[in-house]
Design a protein around this motif. Sequence first.
Motif, short mmCIF file in Angstrom:
data_model
loop_
_atom_site.label_atom_id
_atom_site.label_comp_id
_atom_site.label_asym_id
_atom_site.label_seq_id
_atom_site.Cartn_x
_atom_site.Cartn_y
_atom_site.Cartn_z
N GLN A 159 0.82 -1.21 0.00
CA GLN A 159 0.00 0.00 0.00
C GLN A 159 0.86 1.26 0.00
OE1 GLN A 159 -0.47 -2.73 1.83
NE2 GLN A 159 -2.63 -3.11 2.28
N THR A 160 1.91 1.24 0.83
CA THR A 160 2.79 2.42 0.91
C THR A 160 3.57 2.60 -0.39
OG1 THR A 160 2.98 2.29 3.32
CG2 THR A 160 4.74 3.43 2.15
N ALA A 161 4.01 1.50 -0.99
CA ALA A 161 4.72 1.59 -2.26
C ALA A 161 3.82 2.20 -3.34
CB ALA A 161 5.20 0.21 -2.69
N THR A 162 2.55 1.84 -3.32
CA THR A 162 1.60 2.41 -4.28
C THR A 162 1.43 3.90 -4.06
OG1 THR A 162 0.41 0.29 -4.36
CG2 THR A 162 -0.74 2.23 -5.20
N LEU A 163 1.39 4.31 -2.79
CA LEU A 163 1.28 5.74 -2.47
C LEU A 163 2.50 6.50 -2.95
CD1 LEU A 163 -0.21 5.73 1.16
CD2 LEU A 163 -1.32 6.53 -0.93
N LEU A 164 3.68 5.92 -2.74
CA LEU A 164 4.91 6.58 -3.17
C LEU A 164 4.93 6.72 -4.69
CD1 LEU A 164 7.64 7.83 -2.68
CD2 LEU A 164 8.62 5.53 -2.48
N GLY A 165 4.53 5.66 -5.39
CA GLY A 165 4.45 5.75 -6.85
C GLY A 165 3.49 6.84 -7.29
N ASN A 174 -5.24 10.27 -3.18
CA ASN A 174 -5.55 10.50 -1.76
C ASN A 174 -5.15 9.29 -0.95
OD1 ASN A 174 -8.05 8.70 -1.14
ND2 ASN A 174 -8.55 9.72 -3.07
N TYR A 175 -5.08 9.48 0.35
CA TYR A 175 -4.72 8.42 1.28
C TYR A 175 -5.87 8.19 2.25
CZ TYR A 175 -2.32 6.13 5.21
OH TYR A 175 -1.96 5.27 6.21
N ASN A 176 -6.40 6.95 2.27
CA ASN A 176 -7.54 6.61 3.13
C ASN A 176 -8.74 7.52 2.87
OD1 ASN A 176 -6.34 4.45 4.32
ND2 ASN A 176 -5.84 5.49 6.24
N ASN A 177 -8.85 7.99 1.62
CA ASN A 177 -9.97 8.86 1.21
C ASN A 177 -10.01 10.16 2.00
OD1 ASN A 177 -11.03 7.00 -0.71
ND2 ASN A 177 -11.92 5.82 0.97
N GLU A 178 -8.92 10.52 2.62
CA GLU A 178 -8.88 11.75 3.43
C GLU A 178 -7.71 12.64 3.05
OE1 GLU A 178 -8.80 10.54 7.50
OE2 GLU A 178 -10.79 9.64 7.47
N LYS A 220 -1.41 -5.59 4.43
CA LYS A 220 -2.03 -5.48 5.74
C LYS A 220 -3.19 -6.45 5.85
CE LYS A 220 -1.00 -2.22 8.34
NZ LYS A 220 -0.11 -2.21 9.49
N SER A 221 -3.29 -7.11 7.01
CA SER A 221 -4.40 -8.03 7.22
C SER A 221 -5.70 -7.25 7.43
CB SER A 221 -4.14 -8.91 8.45
OG SER A 221 -4.13 -8.12 9.62
N ALA A 222 -6.80 -7.96 7.39
CA ALA A 222 -8.10 -7.30 7.52
C ALA A 222 -8.22 -6.55 8.83
CB ALA A 222 -9.22 -8.33 7.41
N SER A 223 -7.60 -7.07 9.89
CA SER A 223 -7.71 -6.42 11.20
C SER A 223 -6.76 -5.26 11.35
CB SER A 223 -7.42 -7.45 12.30
OG SER A 223 -6.13 -8.00 12.15
N ASN A 224 -5.82 -5.09 10.36
CA ASN A 224 -4.85 -4.01 10.43
C ASN A 224 -4.88 -3.13 9.20
OD1 ASN A 224 -3.61 -4.82 12.93
ND2 ASN A 224 -2.64 -6.50 11.82
N LYS A 225 -6.00 -3.10 8.55
CA LYS A 225 -6.09 -2.37 7.27
C LYS A 225 -5.95 -0.87 7.50
CE LYS A 225 -11.16 -2.22 7.18
NZ LYS A 225 -11.46 -2.73 8.47
#
Length: 475
Positions: free
Chosen positions: A272-278, A311-315, A470-475
Amino acid sequence: MKIKFKYISMIVLVGFSFSCFNDNDDDIASDTSIKNFVWNSMNATYLYKSEINNLSNDRFGTNNEYLEFIDSFEDPESLFEALIYDRQIVDRFSLISNNYYQLEQQLSGLSRINGAEYNFYLVPGSSSNVFGIVRLILPNTNASNTNLLRGSIFNKINGVQITTNNLSSLLKNDSYSLNMAIYNDNDTDTTSDDEIIDSNEIISLTKEEYNENPIYSHTVINVGPEKAGYLMYNGFVNEYNEELNQVFGEFKSQNIDHLILDLRYNSGGSIQTATLLGSMITGQFNNQIFTTLKYNDELQSNNVNYNFTNNYNNELIINNLNLNKVYIITSNRSASASEMMINSLKCYIDVSQIGDETVGKSQASTILYDSPNLSRNNVNSSHTYAILPLIAITVNKNDEEVPSSGIVPEISIIENPKEYGIIGDSFEPILELVLAEIQGFNRIPISSNNSYNLIYEDDTNSIKNLMYVKSASNK
């Protein structure tokens, strides 16, 4: 991202009743219960399941046959290892832990360290004596408050000469002292007369809990009439996404013309973070595919695209640079999400890779817990085992994987410990070469010859070598 695994093989195994595989069954010994969790979770998710006969859905004809199999292993660790496909070449990365709290902390960047990272080499003329060179000092650590510098040399720990046999045991102590030394090449080009000379300086180090910020160094450098943003980024860690966005906000406010992304010590992390950086590097490809995560043949419905986003987390609005080219520094430590960054971006923009060939890893992992759906929720409280197996592989929009042999740079240069230089300084040898490339100068002939015989690279947190979701509980 929520991962919804199919549990057909986990819940019903050739018609067996589910109760036989209930990890909380009082009739099953604790060790057997943990082994049961290991086998079931590997059977349900492992990327290379089809290559392991003992993970086949129809492998066992009876409950007793299954139980005899898992109990034939001394402990959960040995069972896990027996289920790994081609450990030496293909799956070098799946792991098991008897303490998922520590595993979670390491994936989030938290570990117990003194802040000094080392390379170790054989003393010239010796087949067993070793000396160390400080590769990196992490900020705000015990080591950062000493006289240690990048490039500092030592040959003893607690007054004991370091050897190939005692190296690991000397480093594992929470506190130890480095006996500093000097490398004397006697002003010759040959190593036959080189020697390590003791100095009187002793530096004491103590390990402490430390949450590593992967943003090690960032600055803006004037390159003729233009500006280049430089970022050494040492791990794709979700917890620092906002700080990463702030750095790109600074780059954006200074109207940089070029970006140098230094991933030489970055061994992976969050997809997820790699996608944000890209997305921060670009910005003009919103909602297009950055990378795709592919699961094994039985879990194809879980395949998922990670798209460029604004955007990140829609925020949080992402600060993007809309660049058409990026310069990426790599080494033989650059792996996983770092390689995915190169592999994914090259489909859209010009990626100029400078440094050394990368590791060659495009698989992803996630933590699996002993719970009904393998998430952190409703976890079996009788033990703290968890596994981090390879569950999927990443490909770019053209369905290309990272080569298993690694990605070869356009401009090759290997970091030389004799001339480390200061990270972020325009005269640091590798950065100097990149800056010359940006200006279009003839490539500076920087010698990367290294007569030191490398035997070991110490890493403060080996878990960060993994690319994970990230797992479902740590999304």
